[in-house]
Design an enzyme around this catalytic site. Structure first.
Site, PDB file in Angstrom:
ATOM      1  N   HIS A  91      29.719  35.772  43.665  1.00 21.72           N
ATOM      2  CA  HIS A  91      29.867  37.187  44.051  1.00 21.72           C
ATOM      3  C   HIS A  91      29.193  38.087  43.030  1.00 21.72           C
ATOM      4  CE1 HIS A  91      33.374  38.199  41.341  1.00 21.72           C
ATOM      5  NE2 HIS A  91      33.695  36.916  41.529  1.00 21.72           N
ATOM      6  N   ASP A 107      29.855  41.451  42.939  1.00 19.34           N
ATOM      7  CA  ASP A 107      30.671  42.631  42.616  1.00 19.34           C
ATOM      8  C   ASP A 107      31.545  42.321  41.401  1.00 19.34           C
ATOM      9  OD1 ASP A 107      32.314  40.828  44.129  1.00 19.34           O
ATOM     10  OD2 ASP A 107      33.718  42.453  44.547  1.00 19.34           O
ATOM     11  N   GLU A 119      34.497  40.261  46.478  1.00 15.11           N
ATOM     12  CA  GLU A 119      35.479  39.290  45.999  1.00 15.11           C
ATOM     13  C   GLU A 119      36.624  39.997  45.290  1.00 15.11           C
ATOM     14  OE1 GLU A 119      37.485  36.135  43.724  1.00 15.11           O
ATOM     15  OE2 GLU A 119      36.585  37.948  42.920  1.00 15.11           O
ATOM     16  N   GLU A 120      36.298  41.053  44.556  1.00 18.35           N
ATOM     17  CA  GLU A 120      37.319  41.747  43.768  1.00 18.35           C
ATOM     18  C   GLU A 120      38.156  42.707  44.608  1.00 18.35           C
ATOM     19  OE1 GLU A 120      37.810  40.467  41.094  1.00 18.35           O
ATOM     20  OE2 GLU A 120      35.979  39.899  40.059  1.00 18.35           O
ATOM     21  N   ASP A 150      33.213  30.034  39.584  1.00 15.22           N
ATOM     22  CA  ASP A 150      33.951  31.286  39.361  1.00 15.22           C
ATOM     23  C   ASP A 150      35.252  30.951  38.651  1.00 15.22           C
ATOM     24  OD1 ASP A 150      34.401  34.002  39.456  1.00 15.22           O
ATOM     25  OD2 ASP A 150      35.055  34.036  41.545  1.00 15.22           O
ATOM     26  N   SER A 194      42.925  33.491  42.181  1.00 12.43           N
ATOM     27  CA  SER A 194      42.696  33.261  43.604  1.00 12.43           C
ATOM     28  C   SER A 194      41.217  33.411  43.903  1.00 12.43           C
ATOM     29  CB  SER A 194      43.468  34.299  44.422  1.00 12.43           C
ATOM     30  OG  SER A 194      44.807  34.344  44.006  1.00 12.43           O
ATOM     31  N   HIS A 204      38.607  40.561  33.908  1.00 11.18           N
ATOM     32  CA  HIS A 204      39.354  41.710  34.463  1.00 11.18           C
ATOM     33  C   HIS A 204      39.866  42.633  33.362  1.00 11.18           C
ATOM     34  CE1 HIS A 204      40.287  39.916  38.682  1.00 11.18           C
ATOM     35  NE2 HIS A 204      39.133  39.475  38.207  1.00 11.18           N
TER      36      HIS A 204
END
Lengths: 470, 470
Positions: free
Chosen positions: A100, A102, A168-169, A195, A415, A443
């Site tokens: 991903h 993003d 994805e986020e 990921d 996840s 994050h």
């Protein structure tokens, strides 16, 4: 595979350029959750598509997505998927590379040592939002494909499809819908997802399980409008106090979730798995001190940290919007208060059932004078993938060659909803070969990617595809 | 008083102009809590000073204030006081008129039916931030003085000092320091404060008691930095969950504060007071429906709404900054969470003691894995003023003349810390003659002031000063 050595050599010779390209991608602040970044997010998609075309992939295109209207808002145009393929080896397996483009929001900005969207190398690490999650790891796929394409004179050792998403986020609704509705366009034998992370530095790791989640908002309403706390304090319900009392009933101080039935469907890991986890190099005190940095760890009694974060459902509050949050004092009784509450799910829990348990329980614990509503924002299934296939065997071998250590099997607490969709909709296994590290600050401020892992990741992918295509 | 009738007539004839002037003052967004409004706040002070000079008051000046450095921040330049006097009647009493020109923040802006700083008249009410609290009520003083000055040919019936502050909504530290250090410059026989409300429409009301308060921030820290809730959920403490659990232990669902010792010093109202309150026109169900708008009222069992809001300490949470509060989802375990928590105090509680009780109790209920800190933001003493003096008698008579109804004595749930300072530092009683109404939306969207009360307030003040000077 003929060009294997050449591909590895090409990747090594071009490693610095790969990093510079990655920096360019990172500078595009593709924060998918931020409506003001819609243009940037699309720009990141185009950047990836252009590079896939440049290295010789075919049928490169952006696929538009949209979300359905739901309880949380109207339907909207989504961030595009990037698709590419190279399918010139009939009879050979097809690999579906997923990543991903993003990223998470970068806030709180003041805690970054260097600007989040100005990638900076310090001590062999690349610091930036998205460095490891997932731009850096997705870029390993692209660069591995480039190296093989060059070394193979325009051919790859396997058939490849690439699908890179931009949501994805924010729950990945767009790709989920695409997989559901157009699964035939992603037909493959195995998916490759980078990921996840290595269990420890230098320890090659395959992730074979992921928690699912439901992300919800619980809104409590008290008075009709905001009230003066001097005049009404003592008679009017306070939405924030009510919400706090409600949250205190969702989870006890030991970390046990108090929602009735929440543990009923939880599948215990196998004895073999539990035994293997015990053998992993894990020092709880060091983890507390170096990674968490709290005065004590929390969590359900009777379960190890790895069990608690990999194989047990958990509940977290991410923020409580509403009320007065400025500097200084405002003496208001807020009419409403909201909590962003998520639960992580493990096999065999389902998002729908879990949401139902939460919603039904909340209805029974609404504090006096208040009303409460629970809204689902997004969700993903938990999964455990089979380790008993040749793709996993090839991954183990490829990484052992690169890292010169036995590969360990772990689960991840986070996840990646799409992995569940690959199993359910496409019927294919996923190899989760990730090269992040536990202290990469995913994050959080000062996210980083170890550049040595970036380069070894590329080599691992090259070697894995070589083995898969052999 | 010779010019009484003339003054009342002048106020009536010029009522519309008075309202237009007030609108002009209201258009200045003097939000004292907002650092970006420092210039506007000073502009409001100058507006008031200019008008006091224009109507013939003397020694008009702005008095600069500053706050001491404290736990909540460095010392800073404060908002100025406005001072004026007219002291030409030796032997006559001196009245100290107090008001404030600063206002609460207007947020949430989207709930205002007309813009908060564009005063709009609907149904005989003036809607705007500050309409009643306290620009409109302070303006009554200024306009009463103007009317008497004109009617008296440049003289007033009593000596008058005026002090108008710009920090009432942020704790009033500046004026408190000034009263403490330069009390001689405010020497008077009685203070007049119009920053309270009438118990019901058409019911002239004197407020004879106010709650005090402490406004605090409780900050809970869990992990060292923000963490990914997928990876760490189940092991890392969650600061928001911890803070919620802590808040749930501060107050039970009935509204009883759980801080040990908090009720020890509470002085019961006199039997006469309790009896008088029971006689007031108050319908709990109508109050719930029309004013609070919640499904039920909350508060300590065994006490009436008036007792709970006037004579019992209460605890409220105003907001919980920190964490992720944007739209959508961010799967973060926030490193810290803060709650803005205030307690309202009644005689004979003190802010210092109460803060100590709160801080000591919080230290005993910090959830596992977390640390907590309690910071005082500002505070004010509770007060009960004597009703047994000629100034109160004059106020009763003046309002009865204007409203043609008996004046009732009530308390207020809110805090006007300066009234305590007037008693303690200046040794003078305060007459709290307020003309707001219960549904005026103080501190909330759609604040309003009934214009008939504005005009009758001016007449009441004129008549009161006439009686005091007689």
């Amino acid at each position: 595979m003929a060009g294997l050595t050449a591909a590895v050599a090409f990747a090594k010779d071009n490693g610095d350029r790969f990093v510079e390209e990655l920096k360019e991608l990172i500078r595009i602040p593709s924060v998918s959750t931020d409506p003001e970044r819609v243009g940037d997010t699309r720009r990141a998609a185009q950047f990836v598509a252009d590079e896939l075309a440049r290295i010789g992939m075919e049928n490169v295109r952006l696929i538009e997505t949209s979300t359905e209207p739901s309880a949380t808002g109207p339907g909207r145009q989504g961030h595009p998927l990037v698709y590419a393929d190279w399918l010139k080896l009939p009879g050979k397996p097809t690999v579906l590379c997923y990543g991903h483009y993003d990223v998470q929001p970068a806030e709180p900005l003041e805690e970054w040592l260097s600007p989040p969207f100005e990638p900076t190398v310090r001590d062999g690490n690349l610091y930036a939002r998205g460095a490891v999650d997932d731009k850096g790891q997705m870029w390993m796929h692209v660069k591995a494909l480039e190296a093989m394409m060059v070394a193979g004179g325009g051919t790859l050792p396997v058939n490849v499809r690439v699908i890179v998403e931009g949501e994805e986020e924010v729950g990945g609704e767009g790709i989920a819908a695409f997989v559901r509705e157009h699964g035939d366009q992603l037909k493959a034998d195995v998916a490759l997802v980078s990921d996840t992370e290595m269990f420890a530095p230098e320890l090659p790791t395959l992730c074979v399980g992921l928690r699912g989640m439901i992300y919800t908002e619980i809104e409590v309403k008290g008075s009709r409008t905001d009230l003066h706390s001097g005049m009404y304090g003592g008679a009017a319900p306070n939405a924030f106090v009510g919400l706090a009392q409600l949250i205190a009933k969702l989870k006890d101080e030991d970390g046990r979730i108090l929602i009735p039935g929440i543990y009923d469907k939880v599948q215990r890991p196998t004895d073999a798995e539990l035994k293997a986890w015990k053998a992993l190099p894990f020092d709880e005190e060091e983890y507390r001190e170096a990674e968490v940095g709290s005065v004590a760890l929390t969590g359900e009694a009777g379960f190890s940290v790895l069990e608690r974060t990999w194989a047990r459902p958990t509940l977290d509050v991410h923020g409580m919007p509403g009320g007065f949050i400025g500097a200084g004092a405002k003496t208001v009784i807020p009419a409403k208060a909201t909590a962003k509450v998520s639960l992580r799910l493990v096999p065999d829990m389902t998002p729908a059932e879990t949401f139902g348990l939460l919603r039904d329980y909340v209805a029974t614990i609404v504090p006096k004078g208040c009303t409460a509503e629970v809204r689902m924002i997004h969700s993903g299934d938990p999964i455990v993938v089979s380790t008993d296939n040749r793709f996993v065997a090839a991954a183990t071998e490829a990484m052992q060659t690169v890292f010169r250590k036995d590969t360990v099997f772990v689960r991840g607490g986070g996840s990646i909803p799409i992995v569940g969709d690959f199993v359910r909709e496409l019927g294919i296994p996923t190899v989760m070969m990730g090269f992040g590290l536990p202290d990469d600050n995913l994050h959080a401020p000062n996210e980083k990617f170890n550049l040595s892992n970036f380069h070894r990741g590329i080599e691992s992918i090259v070697r894995w595809m070589g083995l898969v295509g052999a």
